[in-house]
Design a protein around this motif. Structure first.
Motif, PDB file in Angstrom:
ATOM      1  N   LYS A 151       7.548   5.829 -57.336  1.00 11.50           N
ATOM      2  CA  LYS A 151       8.922   5.393 -57.577  1.00 11.50           C
ATOM      3  C   LYS A 151       9.918   6.452 -57.123  1.00 11.50           C
ATOM      4  N   GLU A 183      17.094  -9.396 -58.567  1.00 10.88           N
ATOM      5  CA  GLU A 183      16.915  -9.325 -60.021  1.00 10.88           C
ATOM      6  C   GLU A 183      15.803 -10.266 -60.488  1.00 10.88           C
ATOM      7  N   SER A 211      12.433  -8.868 -59.355  1.00  7.92           N
ATOM      8  CA  SER A 211      12.047  -7.699 -60.167  1.00  7.92           C
ATOM      9  C   SER A 211      11.506  -8.136 -61.522  1.00  7.92           C
ATOM     10  N   TRP A 227       7.887  -9.532 -60.975  1.00  8.36           N
ATOM     11  CA  TRP A 227       6.854  -8.527 -60.724  1.00  8.36           C
ATOM     12  C   TRP A 227       6.723  -7.545 -61.877  1.00  8.36           C
ATOM     13  N   ALA A 228       7.795  -7.351 -62.636  1.00  9.39           N
ATOM     14  CA  ALA A 228       7.670  -6.529 -63.850  1.00  9.39           C
ATOM     15  C   ALA A 228       6.697  -7.186 -64.821  1.00  9.39           C
TER      16      ALA A 228
END
Length: 484
Positions: free
Chosen positions: A141, A338, A341, A344-345
């Protein structure tokens, strides 16, 4: 009877939140002072709580702490530490972010844990050559944050924010591997401190070429070596252009067979899918609860596509045709960053979603990988085995690579249940081997799969690995007890 069950399950499931002492015993005061002379007193500790933090990863293997933990600040200090420990016969255990799943950091013989997280610089970025050089404390990251304005990114994504050199050491991969490859495909050069302190550049100092036919592939030797051959102090990595546009999707299927058949057909149609992940119905139910999704509780594929707007439209159309042909439904497209994300979170938090199915219990995860053509067969059989076992568990995987995981949630005090988990895991791996697959696609061997590795590569394979290990580490002090 309970004591017999405990003995039978201890080797594979040694939990109990219990920290054992290393067999080396405590280090001498003089040796600890010598460590401090190398890295400075603030960067050495023998405190029990810190040693215990470094004696386990996120696996089920019991904590086995080192005798000391050190934090070197540069490669010169790592070299001096290696020479000091090796000269005194003290085991050396490299430590990155501690996110492994096979007990790779357990100090089974005590020794010195070398925590490399303070070495966290991005040493060199070569945008025109699509390469970057990072120290071992840099996480994926952090690297992608640094690259944000360069038009480049590093796509290997195992889920956890692991250290990049730790990912090299374990041969990590993840959700993007179907398009961008694993760590083995994305490492160009390594700087490695060998057990006696010598410094090795596996492709030559400073080199970052795209391909080579020069001599043995030393870089490949250290990728996946799990800290048993040396300490990786820098990695030169391959970067990729950031995609112009991205779209993600989920779709549900009437059966495991239909979902996996769709995966195979998408790949056979040469659709350049960037991610294609499978989650079974139990996993989807857990993700809905944990991540506040509203997906259909059924075998599901998560997909993602990268490219130009025109290319994405073609990829999406072709994929939809294949999925509908296999009975897929409940399409949900995510085009905004958004929404993607969030999707996949939820996938990356599958481990914690599974643990929430039985609060207070422990998680055990195992992975296998098979040829794509055998994926439908093994996934259907594994789902049937899981249901027949009576265990609480889920199936989730990077099916575009033929790689999947079983996450089992277990009461560590229930010895009969531990036996069933052991039997299920061994049956899964041996079925994968029978289908010409591997005992691990990305977790590594660590402590738990050494016997299975021998079954996979055979006697000559293991003997060759042992000869390589003995050549580089004749005293057997680099992360002992792992892999072999």
């Amino acid at each position: 009877m309970a004591s017999l069950l405990r003995a039978a399950t201890w080797g594979m499931f040694p939990w109990r939140g219990y920290c054992s002492r290393g067999t080396q015993g405590e280090l001498s005061e003089g040796f600890v002072e010598a460590l401090k002379a190398v890295v400075g007193s603030p960067h050495v500790t023998t405190a029990a709580v810190v040693r215990e933090q470094h004696g386990h990863d996120e696996s089920m293997h019991r904590c086995q702490p080192p005798d000391a933990v050190v934090w070197p600040q540069n490669v010169e200090q790592v070299s001096r530490l290696a020479a000091l420990c090796y000269g005194q016969g003290v085991p050396i255990i490299p430590f990155g972010s501690g996110t492994g799943l096979e007990g790779g950091v357990c100090a089974v013989q005590g020794g010195v844990c070398v925590n490399l997280t303070h070495m966290d610089r991005i040493l060199e970025l070569n945008p025109e050559d699509f390469s970057v050089v990072v120290e071992p404390g840099v996480t994926r990251k952090a690297l992608n944050s640094h690259l944000r304005d360069s038009g480049l990114w590093f796509p290997v994504d195992p889920g956890a924010d692991a250290s990049l050199c730790g990912m090299v050491a374990t041969g990590a991969s993840g959700t993007n591997a179907v398009r961008y490859g694993t760590m083995r495909d994305n490492v160009l050069n390594l700087e490695v401190v060998l057990p006696g302190g010598r410094l090795l550049h596996t492709a030559g100092p400073g080199r970052h070429f795209r391909k080579s036919a020069a001599g043995y592939n030393l870089t490949g030797l250290f990728v996946g070596s799990e800290g048993t051959l040396g300490l990786i102090t820098a990695a030169t990595l391959r970067l990729h252009p950031a995609p112009e546009a991205t779209v993600a999707a989920t779709c549900a299927f009437p059966s495991v067979q239909a979902a996996v058949d769709s995966t195979v057909h998408i790949l056979q149609a040469a659709v350049p899918v960037a991610r294609i992940e499978f989650l079974d119905d139990v996993m989807m139910d857990a993700c809905n609860r944990h991540s506040k999704l509203n997906c259909c509780v059924a075998p599901t594929l998560f997909l993602e596509f990268h490219g130009s707007e025109q290319a994405l439209a073609e990829q999406v159309q072709r994929t939809e045709e294949i999925i509908r042909h296999n009975g897929g439904s409940h399409f949900s497209w995510a085009k905004e960053a958004e929404d993607r994300s969030r999707l996949w979170a939820a996938r990356h938090n599958a481990w914690y979603a599974a643990l929430a199915l039985r609060p207070g219990c422990k998680g055990y995860s195992t992975d296998v990988c098979v040829p794509i053509s055998r994926l439908p067969e093994i996934l259907v059989q594994t789902k049937e085995d899981l249901q027949a076992s009576g265990l609480t568990g889920t199936i989730v995987g990077h099916v575009g690579d033929g790689n999947f995981h079983c996450i089992l949630v277990v009461d560590p005090e229930d010895h009969e249940e531990l036996l069933r988990v052991k039997a299920f895991a061994e049956q899964l791996v041996r079925r994968a081997l029978a289908l010409r697959g591997t005992c691990t696609g990305e977790h590594g061997i660590g402590l738990g799969k050494r016997q299975l590795l021998q079954e996979e590569v055979g006697t000559v394979g293991i003997e060759t690995m042992r000869q390589l290990k003995a050549t580089l580490d004749p005293r057997g002090l680099m992360n002992p007890g792992k892999v072999l």
